[in-house]
Structure formats: C-alpha cells, structure tokens
Design a protein around this motif. Structure first.
Motif, PDB file in Angstrom:
ATOM      1  N   GLN A   1       0.845  -1.200   0.000  1.00  0.00           N
ATOM      2  CA  GLN A   1       0.000   0.000   0.000  1.00  0.00           C
ATOM      3  C   GLN A   1       0.877   1.245   0.000  1.00  0.00           C
ATOM      4  N   LEU A   2       1.940   1.248   0.799  1.00  0.00           N
ATOM      5  CA  LEU A   2       2.882   2.377   0.805  1.00  0.00           C
ATOM      6  C   LEU A   2       3.533   2.543  -0.575  1.00  0.00           C
ATOM      7  N   VAL A   3       3.906   1.425  -1.167  1.00  0.00           N
ATOM      8  CA  VAL A   3       4.522   1.468  -2.501  1.00  0.00           C
ATOM      9  C   VAL A   3       3.534   2.020  -3.518  1.00  0.00           C
ATOM     10  N   SER A   4       2.295   1.541  -3.452  1.00  0.00           N
ATOM     11  CA  SER A   4       1.264   2.004  -4.378  1.00  0.00           C
ATOM     12  C   SER A   4       1.025   3.502  -4.242  1.00  0.00           C
ATOM     13  N   ASP A   5       0.900   3.984  -3.012  1.00  0.00           N
ATOM     14  CA  ASP A   5       0.679   5.416  -2.793  1.00  0.00           C
ATOM     15  C   ASP A   5       1.853   6.240  -3.324  1.00  0.00           C
ATOM     16  N   HIS A   6       3.057   5.746  -3.067  1.00  0.00           N
ATOM     17  CA  HIS A   6       4.247   6.481  -3.509  1.00  0.00           C
ATOM     18  C   HIS A   6       4.332   6.535  -5.034  1.00  0.00           C
ATOM     19  N   LEU A   7       4.152   5.389  -5.694  1.00  0.00           N
ATOM     20  CA  LEU A   7       4.310   5.351  -7.150  1.00  0.00           C
ATOM     21  C   LEU A   7       3.167   6.044  -7.873  1.00  0.00           C
ATOM     22  N   ASN A   8       1.970   6.016  -7.314  1.00  0.00           N
ATOM     23  CA  ASN A   8       0.863   6.730  -7.947  1.00  0.00           C
ATOM     24  C   ASN A   8       1.023   8.235  -7.858  1.00  0.00           C
ATOM     25  N   SER A   9       1.843   8.696  -6.913  1.00  0.00           N
ATOM     26  CA  SER A   9       2.091  10.142  -6.815  1.00  0.00           C
ATOM     27  C   SER A   9       3.242  10.587  -7.718  1.00  0.00           C
ATOM     28  N   GLN A  10       3.966   9.649  -8.302  1.00  0.00           N
ATOM     29  CA  GLN A  10       5.077   9.981  -9.198  1.00  0.00           C
ATOM     30  C   GLN A  10       4.546  10.373 -10.572  1.00  0.00           C
ATOM     31  N   GLU A  11       5.290  11.233 -11.251  1.00  0.00           N
ATOM     32  CA  GLU A  11       4.828  11.787 -12.517  1.00  0.00           C
ATOM     33  C   GLU A  11       4.800  10.767 -13.662  1.00  0.00           C
ATOM     34  N   ASN A  12       5.857  10.020 -13.861  1.00  0.00           N
ATOM     35  CA  ASN A  12       5.957   9.128 -15.013  1.00  0.00           C
ATOM     36  C   ASN A  12       5.842   7.662 -14.644  1.00  0.00           C
ATOM     37  N   ALA A  13       5.309   7.356 -13.484  1.00  0.00           N
ATOM     38  CA  ALA A  13       5.255   5.976 -13.007  1.00  0.00           C
ATOM     39  C   ALA A  13       3.817   5.477 -12.941  1.00  0.00           C
ATOM     40  N   LYS A  14       3.671   4.170 -13.154  1.00  0.00           N
ATOM     41  CA  LYS A  14       2.362   3.529 -13.079  1.00  0.00           C
ATOM     42  C   LYS A  14       2.548   2.230 -12.306  1.00  0.00           C
ATOM     43  N   TRP A  15       1.709   1.992 -11.303  1.00  0.00           N
ATOM     44  CA  TRP A  15       1.828   0.835 -10.425  1.00  0.00           C
ATOM     45  C   TRP A  15       0.801  -0.214 -10.807  1.00  0.00           C
ATOM     46  N   ASP A  16       1.229  -1.461 -10.909  1.00  0.00           N
ATOM     47  CA  ASP A  16       0.337  -2.596 -11.150  1.00  0.00           C
ATOM     48  C   ASP A  16       0.322  -3.426  -9.874  1.00  0.00           C
ATOM     49  N   SER A  17      -0.789  -3.345  -9.132  1.00  0.00           N
ATOM     50  CA  SER A  17      -0.861  -3.999  -7.821  1.00  0.00           C
ATOM     51  C   SER A  17      -0.988  -5.515  -7.928  1.00  0.00           C
ATOM     52  N   GLU A  18      -1.451  -6.039  -9.049  1.00  0.00           N
ATOM     53  CA  GLU A  18      -1.573  -7.483  -9.195  1.00  0.00           C
ATOM     54  C   GLU A  18      -0.225  -8.153  -9.420  1.00  0.00           C
ATOM     55  N   GLU A  19       0.608  -7.558 -10.229  1.00  0.00           N
ATOM     56  CA  GLU A  19       1.912  -8.138 -10.537  1.00  0.00           C
ATOM     57  C   GLU A  19       3.020  -7.562  -9.661  1.00  0.00           C
ATOM     58  N   HIS A  20       2.709  -6.560  -8.863  1.00  0.00           N
ATOM     59  CA  HIS A  20       3.684  -5.844  -8.036  1.00  0.00           C
ATOM     60  C   HIS A  20       4.823  -5.281  -8.886  1.00  0.00           C
ATOM     61  N   THR A  21       4.433  -4.625  -9.970  1.00  0.00           N
ATOM     62  CA  THR A  21       5.412  -4.011 -10.860  1.00  0.00           C
ATOM     63  C   THR A  21       5.106  -2.535 -11.052  1.00  0.00           C
ATOM     64  N   ALA A  22       6.150  -1.800 -11.279  1.00  0.00           N
ATOM     65  CA  ALA A  22       6.026  -0.381 -11.603  1.00  0.00           C
ATOM     66  C   ALA A  22       6.559  -0.187 -13.011  1.00  0.00           C
ATOM     67  N   GLU A  23       5.879   0.660 -13.780  1.00  0.00           N
ATOM     68  CA  GLU A  23       6.356   0.973 -15.123  1.00  0.00           C
ATOM     69  C   GLU A  23       6.649   2.465 -15.192  1.00  0.00           C
ATOM     70  N   TYR A  24       7.879   2.773 -15.509  1.00  0.00           N
ATOM     71  CA  TYR A  24       8.329   4.152 -15.656  1.00  0.00           C
ATOM     72  C   TYR A  24       8.443   4.435 -17.151  1.00  0.00           C
ATOM     73  N   VAL A  25       7.712   5.449 -17.634  1.00  0.00           N
ATOM     74  CA  VAL A  25       7.725   5.794 -19.051  1.00  0.00           C
ATOM     75  C   VAL A  25       8.114   7.264 -19.179  1.00  0.00           C
ATOM     76  N   LYS A  26       9.183   7.507 -19.940  1.00  0.00           N
ATOM     77  CA  LYS A  26       9.683   8.869 -20.144  1.00  0.00           C
ATOM     78  C   LYS A  26       9.837   9.108 -21.638  1.00  0.00           C
ATOM     79  N   ALA A  27       9.088  10.084 -22.166  1.00  0.00           N
ATOM     80  CA  ALA A  27       9.185  10.428 -23.588  1.00  0.00           C
ATOM     81  C   ALA A  27      10.465  11.223 -23.823  1.00  0.00           C
TER      82      ALA A  27
END
Length: 187
Positions: free
Chosen positions: A86-112
């Motif tokens: 939950q802490l990880v989810s809250d932190h990553l959802n507040s990041q600008e270029n990050a997206k959290w997947d709670s099912e796979e426990h993965t974060a995706e960082y996308v920077k154009a």
C-alpha cells in the motif's frame, strides 16, 4: 580563307573544353556542398536524438535508485506485506511518469524523449520480511530457491527489494512516410 578556319579550330575547341571543364567543377562543388549540408543536418538530428535518449536513461536510472532507497524505508516502516505494498502504491501513484500494477507488483516508468519515442522501464518490487527470525528464514530457504529460479536474469539490488524486468524504447506514434517527392516508378 583556309587559314582562318584553322585558326578558329585551334583556339575555339580548347576554349570550349576549358569552359566545359570549369562548369563541371562548379557543378561538382555545388553537389558536394549540398551533400555536406545534408550530412551536417543528419548528424545534428542524430546527436539530438542520442542525447535525448541518454538523458531519459539517466533520469530512469535516477528514478530506479530513488525507488530502491524509498523501498528500503518502506521495508523498515511496514509491519505487513499488504501495508508495504500500500505504501509502494501510494508512492508510485504520486510519481509523474510511473504507473503501479498492484496485481503483478510491478512499476512501469515511461519517459518520452522525442515526439515519437519513449523509454519504458518495468520494475518488479519484492517484499522481504525484515522482522522474521532465523528459524523462519531457514524454513523459507526452500521457497527462496524456487523464487530465485523465477527471478534469474533480473538486475537485483542489494537486499532484493526491486529488480528491472525490461528497459525498452517504445514507439509512440504511427510511421508516416514522406510522399512529398514524386519518384519515377518505371511506367
């Protein structure tokens, strides 16, 4: 009269060859100048694209190292696995270029880094129970061996908090060919 004709051919033909030679040299120099200008433009665009890519890679590496430090803090702070995620989810959802997947426990960082391309980094986040005693960790050693087999090939940091699953360049726009110049098709 025959002498006049001979005089014209003696001075006229070399003059024509000289004029033709000068015209050829001028045309070749203009073609060389145009080619060098195109090469300069192409090199400049390539330099800009490469610099933008490496700047995006640098930002992604900074994001990853900051994430690992944050996760270490969350590991010490959280009492349970669900609280940690939950802490990880809250932190990553507040990041600008990050997206959290709670099912796979993965974060995706996308920077154009251009109008048509982005850098996509997929990071897996692990939970390790820091409060477990040594007997619990001994019984969990066989479970860890199975997860090590699954996680083989991942870039693991110290204390196995996070790992990089993929680091890719992604095309974000459709390719539209330049049809502004007509090309002879043999018809």
């Amino acid at each position: 009269m025959k002498e006049k004709n001979h005089l014209f051919s003696a001075t006229g033909i070399p003059s024509l060859f000289l004029i033709f030679g000068v015209l050829m040299l001028v045309i070749l120099s203009l073609l060389g100048y145009g080619t060098s200008r195109q090469d300069l433009r192409s090199s400049s665009l390539s330099l800009e694209q490469t610099s933008a890519y490496y700047n995006a890679c640098s930002e992604a590496a900074d994001f990853y190292s900051d994430l690992v430090q944050t996760l270490e803090g969350f590991q010490a702070q959280a009492k349970s696995e669900s609280a940690y995620y939950q802490l990880v989810s809250d932190h990553l959802n507040s990041q600008e270029n990050a997206k959290w997947d709670s099912e796979e426990h993965t974060a995706e960082y996308v920077k154009a880094f251009s109008d048509t391309q982005s850098l996509a980094v997929k990071i897996v986040v692990f939970w390790t129970d820091c409060t477990a005693d040594s007997t619990a960790s001994d019984t969990a050693a066989s479970d860890t061996a199975a997860s090590d087999t699954i996680n083989a090939g991942l870039d693991m940091t110290s204390s196995n908090i996070a790992g990089i699953l993929s680091w890719n360049t992604v095309v974000t726009a459709d390719w539209n060919p330049d049809n502004s110049q007509s090309v002879y098709k043999g018809e």
